[in-house]
Structures are given as C-alpha cells and as structure tokens.
Write a protein that holds these residues in place. Structure first.
Motif, mmCIF file in Angstrom:
data_model
loop_
_atom_site.group_PDB
_atom_site.id
_atom_site.type_symbol
_atom_site.label_atom_id
_atom_site.label_comp_id
_atom_site.label_asym_id
_atom_site.label_seq_id
_atom_site.Cartn_x
_atom_site.Cartn_y
_atom_site.Cartn_z
ATOM 1 N N LEU A 159 0.839 -1.191 0.000
ATOM 2 C CA LEU A 159 0.000 0.000 0.000
ATOM 3 C C LEU A 159 0.877 1.245 0.000
ATOM 4 O O LEU A 159 1.951 1.276 0.599
ATOM 5 N N LEU A 160 0.419 2.287 -0.678
ATOM 6 C CA LEU A 160 1.161 3.537 -0.848
ATOM 7 C C LEU A 160 2.497 3.301 -1.554
ATOM 8 O O LEU A 160 3.476 4.004 -1.306
ATOM 9 N N SER A 161 2.514 2.320 -2.427
ATOM 10 C CA SER A 161 3.695 2.031 -3.231
ATOM 11 C C SER A 161 3.684 2.871 -4.498
ATOM 12 O O SER A 161 2.708 3.574 -4.795
ATOM 13 N N GLY A 162 4.763 2.770 -5.267
ATOM 14 C CA GLY A 162 4.817 3.473 -6.535
ATOM 15 C C GLY A 162 3.755 2.991 -7.503
ATOM 16 O O GLY A 162 3.214 3.777 -8.282
ATOM 17 N N HIS A 163 3.433 1.709 -7.462
ATOM 18 C CA HIS A 163 2.369 1.195 -8.324
ATOM 19 C C HIS A 163 1.034 1.847 -7.960
ATOM 20 O O HIS A 163 0.288 2.290 -8.842
ATOM 21 N N GLN A 164 0.721 1.899 -6.673
ATOM 22 C CA GLN A 164 -0.554 2.498 -6.280
ATOM 23 C C GLN A 164 -0.615 3.970 -6.674
ATOM 24 O O GLN A 164 -1.648 4.455 -7.141
ATOM 25 N N ALA A 165 0.483 4.683 -6.496
ATOM 26 C CA ALA A 165 0.506 6.107 -6.847
ATOM 27 C C ALA A 165 0.206 6.321 -8.322
ATOM 28 O O ALA A 165 -0.564 7.215 -8.699
ATOM 29 N N ARG A 166 0.797 5.501 -9.180
ATOM 30 C CA ARG A 166 0.579 5.654 -10.610
ATOM 31 C C ARG A 166 -0.851 5.270 -11.008
ATOM 32 O O ARG A 166 -1.457 5.914 -11.863
ATOM 33 N N ILE A 167 -1.368 4.244 -10.361
ATOM 34 C CA ILE A 167 -2.744 3.852 -10.666
ATOM 35 C C ILE A 167 -3.712 4.956 -10.254
ATOM 36 O O ILE A 167 -4.619 5.327 -11.017
ATOM 37 N N GLU A 168 -3.535 5.511 -9.056
ATOM 38 C CA GLU A 168 -4.410 6.595 -8.600
ATOM 39 C C GLU A 168 -4.303 7.807 -9.515
ATOM 40 O O GLU A 168 -5.314 8.444 -9.863
ATOM 41 N N THR A 169 -3.081 8.152 -9.906
ATOM 42 C CA THR A 169 -2.873 9.295 -10.800
ATOM 43 C C THR A 169 -3.579 9.080 -12.129
ATOM 44 O O THR A 169 -4.222 9.994 -12.666
ATOM 45 N N GLU A 313 0.275 15.639 -4.892
ATOM 46 C CA GLU A 313 -1.018 15.785 -5.559
ATOM 47 C C GLU A 313 -2.046 14.792 -5.013
ATOM 48 O O GLU A 313 -3.237 15.087 -4.934
ATOM 49 N N LEU A 314 -1.581 13.614 -4.625
ATOM 50 C CA LEU A 314 -2.480 12.592 -4.099
ATOM 51 C C LEU A 314 -2.777 12.776 -2.617
ATOM 52 O O LEU A 314 -3.631 12.089 -2.062
ATOM 53 N N GLY A 315 -2.071 13.705 -1.972
ATOM 54 C CA GLY A 315 -2.283 13.932 -0.553
ATOM 55 C C GLY A 315 -1.550 12.955 0.348
ATOM 56 O O GLY A 315 -1.849 12.847 1.541
ATOM 57 N N TRP A 316 -0.577 12.235 -0.222
ATOM 58 C CA TRP A 316 0.190 11.290 0.584
ATOM 59 C C TRP A 316 1.210 11.991 1.467
ATOM 60 O O TRP A 316 1.595 11.462 2.505
ATOM 61 N N ILE A 317 1.700 13.137 1.026
ATOM 62 C CA ILE A 317 2.554 13.988 1.854
ATOM 63 C C ILE A 317 1.893 15.359 1.905
ATOM 64 O O ILE A 317 1.215 15.757 0.954
ATOM 65 N N ASP A 318 2.043 16.047 3.018
ATOM 66 C CA ASP A 318 1.310 17.299 3.191
ATOM 67 C C ASP A 318 2.140 18.538 2.902
ATOM 68 O O ASP A 318 1.720 19.656 3.190
ATOM 69 N N GLU A 319 3.317 18.345 2.328
ATOM 70 C CA GLU A 319 4.129 19.495 1.907
ATOM 71 C C GLU A 319 4.950 19.099 0.694
ATOM 72 O O GLU A 319 5.263 17.922 0.483
ATOM 73 N N GLU A 320 5.266 20.073 -0.128
ATOM 74 C CA GLU A 320 6.084 19.795 -1.303
ATOM 75 C C GLU A 320 7.510 19.468 -0.868
ATOM 76 O O GLU A 320 7.972 19.913 0.181
ATOM 77 N N PHE A 321 8.191 18.684 -1.672
ATOM 78 C CA PHE A 321 9.538 18.247 -1.299
ATOM 79 C C PHE A 321 10.441 18.285 -2.521
ATOM 80 O O PHE A 321 10.080 17.794 -3.594
ATOM 81 N N ASP A 322 11.626 18.879 -2.347
ATOM 82 C CA ASP A 322 12.619 18.949 -3.423
ATOM 83 C C ASP A 322 13.540 17.748 -3.299
ATOM 84 O O ASP A 322 14.439 17.721 -2.456
#
Length: 335
Positions: A159-169, A313-322
């Motif tokens: 859960l919350l893997s790269g696969h899930q992120a791409r599917i949600e996007t 964008e998905l709300g998995w982190i609550d701040e932008e990160f460089d």
C-alpha cells in the motif's frame, strides 16, 4: 475507503518517524540544500573497501556482479556484496539504522522518511520503468480505462507504493475518483489467483506474474512505466544511502557510483555475455535466461521530481519536497 487511505498514510508517517529515531546519525532534519557534488571526491581512494548493499538477486541488480566479475570495482579499490532483502520498507529500515549503508529503495518510501527527519541520500538509479513490462491487468470486459476502476478492488504489492501512486494518478486523470478504489496489499504470487477467483478486479503485475495473468486472457489498462501525458519512465528503484555514512565516506560513495551505478550498469547493457554471466551469478537457469527481458538500467542519478509531485497531488505527503535535496550527483572523474 477514504478512512482506509488515511489510516495507511498515518501508518506510513509513523513508520518513517520510528525509522528516523533509529537513525545512527541520531535523527537529523530534512536537507535544505542539494548535497555537494561528488566531483570533489576521489573514487580511486575509498575510505572503505568492503561495501554491503541490500537488494534482490534479480536482473535489476546485474550492475553489481557486472562490476565485480569484470574488474571494474577492483579498479576503484572496492568490493561490493549484494545482501538479499525482504522488501523496500525492510531495506529502508536497514539503511536508516546503519545496518547496511546502501539499499534499493525508491522515492515513494524515501521521501516520507526524509520528511520525517531521516538522513538519507539517493546516490544512483537502479532501474527505470520499461514500456510493457509492468501493467495493470483486468479480466472484466466492462473495465476499459482507468476511471472504470472506481468501486473496484485493485491488488498492489505494498500500500502507498509506486504502483498504487501511478494507478491513482491515472484514474484521476481519466476523470475518475481514486478515493473510490479499494487497494489490496497482495504478494506477487497471490495476484493472479486473486484475480482469477474474483477477489480483486485488477492487479499490478510484472515479469512471470504478468505472463501468468495474460495466460488467463487479461488485458492491460495502464502501463506503469510510461503513460503519455502523465509520466515518462522514471526509477522503480534507486540506491539509497545512510546520510551519515555518505558524509563520512565521500570517496567510497564516488567509487560505488563509478563502479556500479555508471560502468557496471552500462557494461551489462552493452555486453550480452556480461549480462548473462550476471544472471548466472544470481542462479538463473538456462530457461530463466531464455525468458528474461533485460531491464532498463539507467546508469544515471537524476533528481526524480515526479515522485514527490505525484505524492503531494495525491495527498500522501502534506508538503512539497525537493528531491534534489537528497540526491548526490554522479562523479565526473571516474576516469
């Protein structure tokens, strides 16, 4: 399903926090500036000569035996041992605690850890996605595009893997609502049986598990490597290192980057005999070698901005990160 996602996010944040407390550097804050370039380091004068890295004895990691078996690592005075790992979270814990200095962990795990204060650095790419090799497969003829996954159950490895992120996007970009999708954590070997038995409506698969799915007559609705207009190929695995270890051993880091990330990967890409020998080092059978599809060995280390952007964008982190703040540039003095 929304509450399920919130619980998963909270669990991941808590996990990252625990790891940060375990860090041998004693915690530390998220970097505010990019690490200094390793061009100042001397890859031919490593502070440590024996390097243990966590990863999988699979084709994605052929750069390690390629560097070792062909004298490349020896040129830089190092020896690299691949220690088999259980999964990415386990490797993340090992890297942060310092039990191994380097592990194969992508940004979907390292970014939350860094935001929680863990001192980690990305020192190289392992592999990038390759078109057609990682897909979301379905049997249901009514599912023809990502938005049709609304109200469905989707199997992912983690859960919350790269696969899930791409599917949600992909779902959101297709006009769907990814919060209405239930993601189910499944081991690779359970993907196809769960799809076949109707326990899930879609699965994210690769390698032999993708072959097994297609043998059932599935069709792909998302390519996890490349989706035009959404994402190009980016790292599915990166070499993540303990920050305190990186600071204490800049020459060793540079030697590893030259030997494994750059030259080992490039040699395995260019020379089929070297590549096959590396597979045999990992105990691939003749049949497995014949069926193998060479991965996309990038021989690079570009800051992968798409990962934190997608997570934000998905709300998995609550701040932008460089992510450039934890990315150590590759040396330009490998010789």
């Amino acid at each position: 399903m929304k509450s399920q996602k919130k619980r998963a996010i909270a669990a991941l944040a808590a996990f990252a926090g625990v790891l940060a407390l375990a860090a041998c550097s004693g915690g530390g804050a998220s970097p505010s500036a990019a690490p200094s370039g390793s061009t100042e380091a001397d890859p031919f004068a490593p502070e440590q000569t024996q390097i243990v890295v966590a990863g999988y004895p699979q084709n994605a990691f052929v750069s390690v035996p390629a560097a070792m078996e062909n004298g490349i690592a020896e040129e830089y005075g190092i020896s690299v041992e691949l220690q088999p790992a259980e999964n990415a979270p386990a490797m993340l814990a090992q890297v942060i605690s310092g039990s191994v200095p380097i592990g194969a962990v992508n940004g979907f795990f390292s970014v939350p850890a860094a935001l929680e204060g863990a001192d980690v650095r990305i020192i190289g790419e392992v592999i990038r996605g390759k078109e057609g090799t990682q897909t979301v497969e379905v049997l249901d003829d009514s599912i023809t595009s990502p938005k049709d996954l609304e109200g469905k159950r989707v199997g992912v490895v983690g859960l919350l893997s790269g696969h899930q992120a791409r599917i949600e996007t992909a779902i959101n970009a297709d006009g769907g609502d990814s919060s209405k999708v239930e993601f189910v954590n499944l081991p690779w070997a359970e993907m196809v049986p769960n799809l076949q038995n109707g326990q899930v409506d879609a699965i994210s698969v690769t390698s032999v598990f993708q072959d097994a799915a297609k043998a059932l007559g599935t069709k792909a609705i998302i390519d996890l490597a490349i989706e035009p207009g959404l994402w190009d190929a980016f790292p599915d695995a990166q070499w993540l290192a303990n920050g305190a270890w990186v600071d204490a051993n800049p020459n060793t880091v540079a030697a590893f980057q030259c030997a494994v990330v750059l030259r080992g990967a490039q040699l395995a890409l260019d020379d089929e005999d070297v590549y096959e020998s590396a597979l045999r080092f990992f105990d691939y059978s003749d049949e497995a070698i014949a069926n193998d599809v060479k991965p996309n060995l990038a021989a690079a280390n570009e800051p992968v901005t798409i990962i934190p952007e997608m997570m934000y964008e998905l709300g998995w982190i609550d701040e932008e990160f460089d992510i450039a703040a934890i990315t150590v540039p590759l040396p330009d003095n490998c010789g």
